[in-house]
Design a protein around this motif. Structure first.
Motif, mmCIF file in Angstrom:
data_model
loop_
_atom_site.group_PDB
_atom_site.id
_atom_site.type_symbol
_atom_site.label_atom_id
_atom_site.label_comp_id
_atom_site.label_asym_id
_atom_site.label_seq_id
_atom_site.Cartn_x
_atom_site.Cartn_y
_atom_site.Cartn_z
ATOM 1 N N PRO A 192 0.812 -1.241 0.085
ATOM 2 C CA PRO A 192 -0.010 -0.086 -0.003
ATOM 3 C C PRO A 192 0.803 1.246 0.073
ATOM 4 C CG PRO A 192 -0.898 -1.805 1.515
ATOM 5 C CD PRO A 192 0.409 -1.927 1.036
ATOM 6 N N ARG A 193 2.052 1.243 0.729
ATOM 7 C CA ARG A 193 2.750 2.490 0.726
ATOM 8 C C ARG A 193 3.398 2.832 -0.658
ATOM 9 N NH1 ARG A 193 6.140 1.399 6.381
ATOM 10 N NH2 ARG A 193 4.340 1.594 7.845
ATOM 11 N N LEU A 194 3.885 1.738 -1.199
ATOM 12 C CA LEU A 194 4.485 1.721 -2.663
ATOM 13 C C LEU A 194 3.235 2.329 -3.707
ATOM 14 C CD1 LEU A 194 6.642 -1.274 -2.917
ATOM 15 C CD2 LEU A 194 7.606 1.055 -2.835
ATOM 16 N N ARG A 195 2.172 1.641 -3.603
ATOM 17 C CA ARG A 195 1.245 2.182 -4.304
ATOM 18 C C ARG A 195 0.841 3.754 -4.096
ATOM 19 N NH1 ARG A 195 -2.970 -0.425 -7.167
ATOM 20 N NH2 ARG A 195 -4.655 0.906 -7.936
ATOM 21 N N ALA A 196 0.798 4.114 -2.921
ATOM 22 C CA ALA A 196 0.630 5.550 -2.481
ATOM 23 C C ALA A 196 1.690 6.369 -3.067
ATOM 24 C CB ALA A 196 0.316 5.789 -1.118
ATOM 25 N N ARG A 197 2.882 5.877 -3.076
ATOM 26 C CA ARG A 197 3.933 6.809 -3.714
ATOM 27 C C ARG A 197 3.753 6.828 -5.133
ATOM 28 N NH1 ARG A 197 10.460 5.081 -2.862
ATOM 29 N NH2 ARG A 197 11.047 6.792 -3.960
ATOM 30 N N LEU A 198 3.788 5.560 -5.746
ATOM 31 C CA LEU A 198 3.473 5.567 -7.233
ATOM 32 C C LEU A 198 2.648 6.357 -7.622
ATOM 33 C CD1 LEU A 198 4.179 1.668 -7.752
ATOM 34 C CD2 LEU A 198 5.506 3.602 -8.617
ATOM 35 N N GLU A 199 1.285 6.433 -7.093
ATOM 36 C CA GLU A 199 0.196 7.281 -7.443
ATOM 37 C C GLU A 199 0.500 8.781 -7.247
ATOM 38 O OE1 GLU A 199 -3.070 5.642 -4.905
ATOM 39 O OE2 GLU A 199 -3.787 4.691 -6.636
ATOM 40 N N ALA A 200 1.247 9.103 -6.189
ATOM 41 C CA ALA A 200 1.417 10.282 -5.978
ATOM 42 C C ALA A 200 2.561 11.115 -7.022
ATOM 43 C CB ALA A 200 2.321 10.570 -4.587
ATOM 44 N N GLU A 201 3.489 10.230 -7.654
ATOM 45 C CA GLU A 201 4.334 10.572 -8.495
ATOM 46 C C GLU A 201 3.913 10.207 -10.045
ATOM 47 O OE1 GLU A 201 8.015 8.476 -7.743
ATOM 48 O OE2 GLU A 201 8.325 9.565 -5.995
ATOM 49 N N GLY A 202 2.706 9.747 -10.067
ATOM 50 C CA GLY A 202 2.130 9.581 -11.244
ATOM 51 C C GLY A 202 2.627 8.176 -12.112
ATOM 52 N N ARG A 203 3.255 7.531 -11.510
ATOM 53 C CA ARG A 203 3.770 6.097 -12.093
ATOM 54 C C ARG A 203 3.100 5.072 -12.055
ATOM 55 N NH1 ARG A 203 10.279 7.741 -11.125
ATOM 56 N NH2 ARG A 203 10.200 9.836 -12.175
ATOM 57 N N LEU A 204 2.004 5.018 -11.479
ATOM 58 C CA LEU A 204 1.306 3.695 -11.302
ATOM 59 C C LEU A 204 0.908 2.904 -12.561
ATOM 60 C CD1 LEU A 204 0.120 2.070 -9.075
ATOM 61 C CD2 LEU A 204 -2.178 2.917 -9.574
ATOM 62 N N ALA A 205 0.902 3.924 -13.640
ATOM 63 C CA ALA A 205 0.646 3.312 -15.016
ATOM 64 C C ALA A 205 1.974 2.607 -15.466
ATOM 65 C CB ALA A 205 0.199 4.296 -16.045
ATOM 66 N N TRP A 206 3.164 3.128 -15.070
ATOM 67 C CA TRP A 206 4.599 2.631 -15.390
ATOM 68 C C TRP A 206 4.486 0.949 -15.035
ATOM 69 C CZ3 TRP A 206 9.137 6.432 -14.980
ATOM 70 C CH2 TRP A 206 8.928 7.572 -15.593
ATOM 71 N N VAL A 207 4.151 1.020 -13.688
ATOM 72 C CA VAL A 207 4.172 -0.405 -13.022
ATOM 73 C C VAL A 207 3.085 -1.297 -13.801
ATOM 74 C CG1 VAL A 207 3.800 -1.769 -10.985
ATOM 75 C CG2 VAL A 207 4.905 0.488 -10.950
ATOM 76 N N ALA A 208 2.035 -1.007 -14.153
ATOM 77 C CA ALA A 208 0.935 -1.730 -14.691
ATOM 78 C C ALA A 208 1.346 -2.085 -16.105
ATOM 79 C CB ALA A 208 -0.415 -0.838 -14.857
ATOM 80 N N ASP A 209 2.179 -1.136 -17.052
ATOM 81 C CA ASP A 209 2.813 -1.561 -18.048
ATOM 82 C C ASP A 209 3.780 -2.683 -18.203
ATOM 83 O OD1 ASP A 209 2.809 -0.883 -20.947
ATOM 84 O OD2 ASP A 209 4.574 0.457 -20.728
#
Length: 231
Positions: free
Chosen positions: A1-18
């Protein structure tokens, strides 16, 4: 959850999904011996080479599965390439190959593998896999372009906080230098966002690299407006 929150804050959640998308590709889990060569990178295109290459890769996959061992314990990838290039048909020839372990030809595997190679050589034209050849347009300035792309990659990787080799390899840069529509990961998904799009803009002269002290900056190139013809 912490990593997800950080990724969302940095706009990079889509990078991980990719990045994770490839894990859903059924081809990744295909362990059919007949398709084993497709996971490798043949270096030549001749029927003789490709026929032996496919046959040896299939033999290694089948042997590894039967013995429940990693493929590399049976035979390294480099050995498959050398076997396909030299196509030994007896134990003496096989023992001369550098990438094949010493004594391999005399082991229980040796006769099986030699027979596999001889079978592949009986009719290479018929048994060689068909590989589509793609020719990129030749760019005489590609060498210089690659060097510029390396600098851009380093700058963008530092800004993103991502290792440059995860964004693009030298091979990717060489392909981009030759072809704006190159089929390379660096021009797709999050890599295009982080680097690929700017790589193409640099090629078009829309971006420039400027040395600011000890740091390289990427700046927009402002083009002078075209004069309006009179009358």
């Amino acid at each position: 959850p912490r990593l997800r929150a950080r990724l969302e804050a940095e706009g990079r959640l889509a990078w991980v999904a990719d990045e994770m998308k490839s894990l859903c590709d059924p081809a990744l889990y295909d362990v059919s011996p007949a398709n084993a060569w497709k996971r490798l990178k043949p270096r030549k295109q001749t029927p003789r080479y490709l026929s032996v290459y496919r046959a040896v890769a299939e033999w290694r996959e089948r042997t590894a599965q039967l013995r429940d061992q990693p493929r590399s314990r049976i035979l390294k990838d480099d050995a498959i390439d050398e076997l396909a290039s030299q196509a030994p048909t007896d134990a003496v020839q096989m023992e001369r190959l550098r990438s094949v372990p010493k004594g391999f030809a005399g082991s229980r595997f040796g006769p099986e593998l030699l027979e596999t190679i001889r079978e592949a050589l009986r009719d290479p034209e018929a048994s060689a896999p068909v590989i589509e050849r793609t020719r990129s347009p030749h760019n005489p300035a590609a060498g210089a372009v690659v060097e510029l792309l390396k600098v851009l990659l380093k700058a963008r990787a530092e800004e993103a906080g991502v290792a440059s080799k995860l964004i693009a390899t030298v091979s990717d840069l060489e392909q981009i230098a030759q072809d704006d529509a190159a089929d390379t990961p660096a021009l797709a998904g999050w890599r295009r966002e982080a680097f690929g799009a700017d790589a193409l803009r640099l090629k078009r002269g829309e971006l420039a690299l400027v040395l600011d002290g000890s740091r390289v900056r990427v700046v927009e190139v402002r083009r002078a407006p075209r004069p309006v013809p009179e009358g």
